[in-house]
Design a protein around this motif. Structure first.
Motif, PDB file in Angstrom:
ATOM      1  N   SER A   1       0.892  -1.516  -0.132  1.00 43.06           N
ATOM      2  CA  SER A   1       0.008   0.290  -0.040  1.00 43.06           C
ATOM      3  C   SER A   1       0.775   1.411  -0.079  1.00 43.06           C
ATOM      4  O   SER A   1       0.575   2.046  -0.603  1.00 43.06           O
ATOM      5  CB  SER A   1      -1.000   0.511   1.465  1.00 43.06           C
TER       6      SER A   1
ATOM      7  N   ILE B   1      -7.394   7.039  -6.285  1.00 45.85           N
ATOM      8  CA  ILE B   1      -6.442   5.400  -5.668  1.00 45.85           C
ATOM      9  C   ILE B   1      -5.192   5.742  -4.682  1.00 45.85           C
ATOM     10  O   ILE B   1      -5.106   5.169  -3.343  1.00 45.85           O
ATOM     11  CB  ILE B   1      -5.748   4.699  -6.671  1.00 45.85           C
TER      12      ILE B   1
ATOM     13  N   LYS C   1      -6.855   5.837  -1.788  1.00 53.10           N
ATOM     14  CA  LYS C   1      -7.159   4.913  -0.946  1.00 53.10           C
ATOM     15  C   LYS C   1      -5.803   4.074  -0.564  1.00 53.10           C
ATOM     16  O   LYS C   1      -6.394   3.390   0.458  1.00 53.10           O
ATOM     17  CB  LYS C   1      -7.981   3.876  -1.765  1.00 53.10           C
ATOM     18  N   GLU C   2      -4.888   3.902  -0.942  1.00 50.06           N
ATOM     19  CA  GLU C   2      -3.493   3.516  -0.894  1.00 50.06           C
ATOM     20  C   GLU C   2      -3.121   4.051   0.297  1.00 50.06           C
ATOM     21  O   GLU C   2      -2.471   3.584   1.417  1.00 50.06           O
ATOM     22  CB  GLU C   2      -2.733   3.080  -1.742  1.00 50.06           C
TER      23      GLU C   2
ATOM     24  N   ARG D   1      -4.830   5.939   2.773  1.00 52.75           N
ATOM     25  CA  ARG D   1      -5.200   5.190   3.777  1.00 52.75           C
ATOM     26  C   ARG D   1      -5.430   3.968   4.318  1.00 52.75           C
ATOM     27  O   ARG D   1      -5.830   3.918   5.626  1.00 52.75           O
ATOM     28  CB  ARG D   1      -7.226   5.278   3.681  1.00 52.75           C
ATOM     29  N   GLU D   2      -4.881   2.817   3.873  1.00 54.55           N
ATOM     30  CA  GLU D   2      -4.579   2.003   3.866  1.00 54.55           C
ATOM     31  C   GLU D   2      -3.222   2.120   4.947  1.00 54.55           C
ATOM     32  O   GLU D   2      -3.097   0.991   5.598  1.00 54.55           O
ATOM     33  CB  GLU D   2      -4.812   1.057   2.980  1.00 54.55           C
TER      34      GLU D   2
ATOM     35  N   VAL E   1     -15.074  12.885  -0.423  1.00 52.98           N
ATOM     36  CA  VAL E   1     -14.340  11.610  -0.041  1.00 52.98           C
ATOM     37  C   VAL E   1     -13.832  11.883   0.991  1.00 52.98           C
ATOM     38  O   VAL E   1     -13.573  13.422   0.954  1.00 52.98           O
ATOM     39  CB  VAL E   1     -13.565  11.574  -1.220  1.00 52.98           C
TER      40      VAL E   1
ATOM     41  N   SER F   1     -11.605  12.696   3.409  1.00 47.11           N
ATOM     42  CA  SER F   1     -10.370  12.916   4.300  1.00 47.11           C
ATOM     43  C   SER F   1      -9.503  12.915   5.307  1.00 47.11           C
ATOM     44  O   SER F   1      -8.963  14.036   6.008  1.00 47.11           O
ATOM     45  CB  SER F   1      -9.540  14.379   2.801  1.00 47.11           C
TER      46      SER F   1
END
Length: 127
Positions: A39, A65, A68-69, A71-72, A118, A120
């Motif tokens: 990630s 993307i 998302k990465e 956050r992971e 989204v 944040s």
């Protein structure tokens, strides 16, 4: 020409790689190491792809993307800290990942075609 965010994302990936090298080699850390390496390095790679986007929608998608990465990655950092809160370098990386979430979230929200906001928002930290 590389921008400041590209440099930060690249350095963030390098810092994660270096810290993962210091984790124990137990089964649980092997899983965590694999996931966080995937990630964390994907964040910068997708942002790099966004720089060559063919349209605003393509740019927004790649930044999405990246968001998302990151956050992971933040999730895996929080797990490492929760397992052993003596990992001071991980706390620094958590702070940087939180800042990167805000930056990428702002970019995504400003460029997203569907204007769907989204979050944040920084995840609540584990106490």
């Amino acid at each position: 020409m590389e921008n400041n965010l590209q440099k930060r994302l690249f350095q963030f990936s390098i810092d994660i790689i270096k810290e993962v090298r210091n984790l124990p080699n137990s089964k649980e850390y092997q899983v965590i190491s694999y996931q966080i390496l995937k990630s964390a390095t994907s964040v910068g790679a997708n942002y790099e792809e966004a720089q060559g986007a063919v349209s605003k929608a393509d740019f927004a998608n790649k930044v999405g993307i990246s968001l998302k990465e990151i956050r992971e990655t933040n999730y895996w950092i929080r797990i490492i800290i929760a397992i052993d809160n003596q990992k001071i370098n991980w706390a620094v990386l958590e702070k940087e990942s939180n800042e990167l979430i805000r930056i990428l979230g702002t970019i995504y929200n400003k460029t997203s075609k569907n204007k769907k906001v989204v979050s944040s928002r920084i995840p609540d930290t584990i106490s």
